[in-house]
Design a protein around this motif. Sequence first.
Motif, mmCIF file in Angstrom:
data_model
loop_
_atom_site.group_PDB
_atom_site.id
_atom_site.type_symbol
_atom_site.label_atom_id
_atom_site.label_comp_id
_atom_site.label_asym_id
_atom_site.label_seq_id
_atom_site.Cartn_x
_atom_site.Cartn_y
_atom_site.Cartn_z
ATOM 1 N N ASP A 172 0.787 -1.243 0.000
ATOM 2 C CA ASP A 172 0.000 0.000 0.000
ATOM 3 C C ASP A 172 0.820 1.296 0.000
ATOM 4 N N GLN B 222 0.766 4.066 -1.484
ATOM 5 C CA GLN B 222 -0.169 4.811 -2.324
ATOM 6 C C GLN B 222 -0.226 6.278 -1.920
ATOM 7 N N GLN C 49 -2.417 -2.758 -3.244
ATOM 8 C CA GLN C 49 -3.112 -1.472 -3.241
ATOM 9 C C GLN C 49 -4.486 -1.631 -2.609
ATOM 10 N N TRP D 112 -8.127 -0.679 -2.772
ATOM 11 C CA TRP D 112 -8.867 -0.351 -3.992
ATOM 12 C C TRP D 112 -10.354 -0.373 -3.653
ATOM 13 N N CYS E 155 -8.125 5.915 -1.077
ATOM 14 C CA CYS E 155 -7.845 4.874 -2.072
ATOM 15 C C CYS E 155 -9.101 4.383 -2.774
ATOM 16 N N ALA F 65 -5.429 6.471 -5.020
ATOM 17 C CA ALA F 65 -5.246 5.026 -5.002
ATOM 18 C C ALA F 65 -4.012 4.582 -5.774
ATOM 19 N N GLU F 66 -3.414 5.497 -6.523
ATOM 20 C CA GLU F 66 -2.248 5.131 -7.324
ATOM 21 C C GLU F 66 -1.011 4.950 -6.442
ATOM 22 N N ILE F 67 -0.120 4.065 -6.856
ATOM 23 C CA ILE F 67 1.157 3.892 -6.167
ATOM 24 C C ILE F 67 1.998 5.146 -6.382
ATOM 25 N N LYS G 38 -4.985 -5.756 -5.954
ATOM 26 C CA LYS G 38 -5.962 -4.753 -5.535
ATOM 27 C C LYS G 38 -6.902 -5.399 -4.525
#
Length: 234
Positions: free
Chosen positions: A11, A13, A51, A53, A100, A107-109, A123
Amino acid sequence: MSFRPALIVVDMQNDFCPPDGSLAVSEGRDIVPLINRLLASRHFILKVATQDWHPADHISFATNHAAPNNKPFESFVDVQNLVANKPEQTMKQRLWPVHCVQGSKGAEIISELDTSAVHFSIKKGQDARVEMYSAFSDSFGNLTSGDGGVSHDLAKELAAENITHVYVVGLAGDYCVKDTALGSAKAGFTTYLVEEAQRCVDPRTWSDVKTALADGSVTVVSMDGDEVRRVVDH
């Protein structure tokens, strides 16, 4: 048995990192150089990123609950195990700021993380009815792969590569990192959590987190320790 290690980066993010993350973990970006050093290692058989999501109606979002019991970080709600159709099973869920959300910038890295060597991204937390801190299962222990909860069955992915050891890093040490490491150990992998390569939502809890990890057969290791030297290129 041969040594076949995997790295799980949890995570990393935008929403979990300062200065703009909606659920920013203090010093969250400071661990990127250490994680990138691990990602650059040729010794890991598998490198996985996770992530959060979440759908916008996720049960952990404070905004999805009525006042006055909807204060981020402070309020808790009772959640039923509806995923497994066992409503009699309940747990307390801490409420969080919205974070996220699927498809959002948050939510993007983060761009500083070198994802070029990541084999795939998982995700998780896609089922609105339940929290999913661990990449292995939701908070009730359900694995909802293919049913909206998580995109991969991580234990199966690791087993398919004959992974023996799992190294866990990322955010946050007292939630998703901790639970992912515990899930890894429960799945039968020798599991290490690299202490310097995590940060907590509440750093004051780290001593208790380490106790829980030890009780769950997870070893907390140092970047300078033998376990990490074994997998880092010199």
